[in-house]
Motif scaffolding. Structure first.
Motif, PDB file in Angstrom:
ATOM      1  N   TYR A 105      34.297  42.368  40.231  1.00 51.96           N
ATOM      2  CA  TYR A 105      35.221  42.931  39.237  1.00 51.96           C
ATOM      3  C   TYR A 105      35.257  44.455  39.359  1.00 51.96           C
ATOM      4  O   TYR A 105      36.327  45.068  39.222  1.00 51.96           O
ATOM      5  CB  TYR A 105      34.835  42.497  37.822  1.00 51.96           C
ATOM      6  CG  TYR A 105      35.876  42.827  36.781  1.00 51.96           C
ATOM      7  CD1 TYR A 105      37.174  42.349  36.900  1.00 51.96           C
ATOM      8  CD2 TYR A 105      35.573  43.615  35.679  1.00 51.96           C
ATOM      9  CE1 TYR A 105      38.139  42.652  35.949  1.00 51.96           C
ATOM     10  CE2 TYR A 105      36.527  43.920  34.726  1.00 51.96           C
ATOM     11  CZ  TYR A 105      37.813  43.431  34.862  1.00 51.96           C
ATOM     12  OH  TYR A 105      38.775  43.740  33.925  1.00 51.96           O
ATOM     13  N   ALA A 106      34.137  45.087  39.644  1.00 47.47           N
ATOM     14  CA  ALA A 106      34.109  46.543  39.838  1.00 47.47           C
ATOM     15  C   ALA A 106      35.008  46.928  41.010  1.00 47.47           C
ATOM     16  O   ALA A 106      35.790  47.883  40.917  1.00 47.47           O
ATOM     17  CB  ALA A 106      32.681  47.021  40.084  1.00 47.47           C
ATOM     18  N   ARG A 107      34.920  46.195  42.112  1.00 46.49           N
ATOM     19  CA  ARG A 107      35.767  46.476  43.278  1.00 46.49           C
ATOM     20  C   ARG A 107      37.242  46.219  42.960  1.00 46.49           C
ATOM     21  O   ARG A 107      38.106  47.011  43.311  1.00 46.49           O
ATOM     22  CB  ARG A 107      35.332  45.624  44.477  1.00 46.49           C
ATOM     23  CG  ARG A 107      34.025  46.080  45.108  1.00 46.49           C
ATOM     24  CD  ARG A 107      33.725  45.344  46.400  1.00 46.49           C
ATOM     25  NE  ARG A 107      33.599  43.893  46.247  1.00 46.49           N
ATOM     26  CZ  ARG A 107      32.492  43.253  45.878  1.00 46.49           C
ATOM     27  NH1 ARG A 107      31.381  43.949  45.643  1.00 46.49           N
ATOM     28  NH2 ARG A 107      32.466  41.938  45.774  1.00 46.49           N
ATOM     29  N   GLU A 108      37.518  45.106  42.293  1.00 49.14           N
ATOM     30  CA  GLU A 108      38.899  44.751  41.960  1.00 49.14           C
ATOM     31  C   GLU A 108      39.540  45.794  41.043  1.00 49.14           C
ATOM     32  O   GLU A 108      40.705  46.162  41.238  1.00 49.14           O
ATOM     33  CB  GLU A 108      38.949  43.379  41.286  1.00 49.14           C
ATOM     34  CG  GLU A 108      38.610  42.235  42.208  1.00 49.14           C
ATOM     35  CD  GLU A 108      38.348  40.930  41.475  1.00 49.14           C
ATOM     36  OE1 GLU A 108      38.300  40.933  40.219  1.00 49.14           O
ATOM     37  OE2 GLU A 108      38.169  39.903  42.153  1.00 49.14           O
ATOM     38  N   CYS A 109      38.810  46.272  40.061  1.00 50.15           N
ATOM     39  CA  CYS A 109      39.359  47.270  39.129  1.00 50.15           C
ATOM     40  C   CYS A 109      39.702  48.575  39.845  1.00 50.15           C
ATOM     41  O   CYS A 109      40.597  49.306  39.410  1.00 50.15           O
ATOM     42  CB  CYS A 109      38.384  47.539  37.992  1.00 50.15           C
ATOM     43  SG  CYS A 109      38.306  46.214  36.775  1.00 50.15           S
ATOM     44  N   ALA A 110      39.015  48.864  40.927  1.00 53.89           N
ATOM     45  CA  ALA A 110      39.249  50.100  41.660  1.00 53.89           C
ATOM     46  C   ALA A 110      40.463  50.026  42.592  1.00 53.89           C
ATOM     47  O   ALA A 110      40.998  51.066  42.977  1.00 53.89           O
ATOM     48  CB  ALA A 110      38.013  50.471  42.464  1.00 53.89           C
ATOM     49  N   VAL A 111      40.907  48.815  42.948  1.00 49.65           N
ATOM     50  CA  VAL A 111      41.990  48.707  43.931  1.00 49.65           C
ATOM     51  C   VAL A 111      43.171  47.845  43.493  1.00 49.65           C
ATOM     52  O   VAL A 111      44.262  47.969  44.037  1.00 49.65           O
ATOM     53  CB  VAL A 111      41.469  48.185  45.297  1.00 49.65           C
ATOM     54  CG1 VAL A 111      40.464  49.149  45.901  1.00 49.65           C
ATOM     55  CG2 VAL A 111      40.878  46.798  45.173  1.00 49.65           C
TER      56      VAL A 111
END
Length: 148
Positions: A105-111
């Motif tokens: 989720y951290a990666r998804e929120c960034a991209v």
């Protein structure tokens, strides 16, 4: 040594206040770190900008300017954009570390615009970390290894 965790948008202004006081007096909050925990980026705490907000909150105007965006008050690309203060943006911008409910989720929120909901750039500052949310199956307080 203290760790302050701001949980979702409701308390996301706390890192702003700490940052502002620390900037004015480096000895204030010297041994304190802050983190902002995001469970769901859709719920951001967007409020219409009002003149005089900096004075009401006791913050320099540049802090308010840095968390003010032209975006809809209610998330959605078809909603009318207005100048609004974004509480979640405050937590992401001014905390020492941003946390989400999982590494993915951290990666998804960034991209991913659908996950970051107009705050992808702030999630992508490099201070976001995901901690897997949930309880491990089969864990019991009656098990000795639970407390050791």
């Amino acid at each position: 040594r203290v760790m302050v965790v701001s949980n979702d948008w409701h308390s996301a202004l706390v890192p702003v206040f700490i940052h502002a006081q620390r900037s004015a007096d480096p000895s204030a909050w010297a041994d304190t770190k802050t983190s902002f925990l995001c469970h769901n980026a859709v719920f951001q705490g967007r409020f219409e900008y009002e003149e005089g907000l900096a004075q009401v909150l006791g913050l320099p105007q540049e802090y308010i300017d840095s968390i003010t965006f032209k975006m809809p008050l209610k998330v959605g690309k078809y909603n009318k954009k207005t100048l609004c203060v974004n509480s979640m943006a405050a937590g992401l911008r001014y905390s020492d570390r941003a946390l989400t409910v999982s590494p993915s989720y951290a990666r998804e929120c960034a991209v991913d615009p659908e996950k970051g909901v107009e705050l992808e750039e702030l999630f992508a500052l490099g201070r976001s970390t995901g901690i897997l949310n949930g309880v491990k199956e089969g864990v019991s307080p009656s098990d000795k290894s639970f407390v050791t």
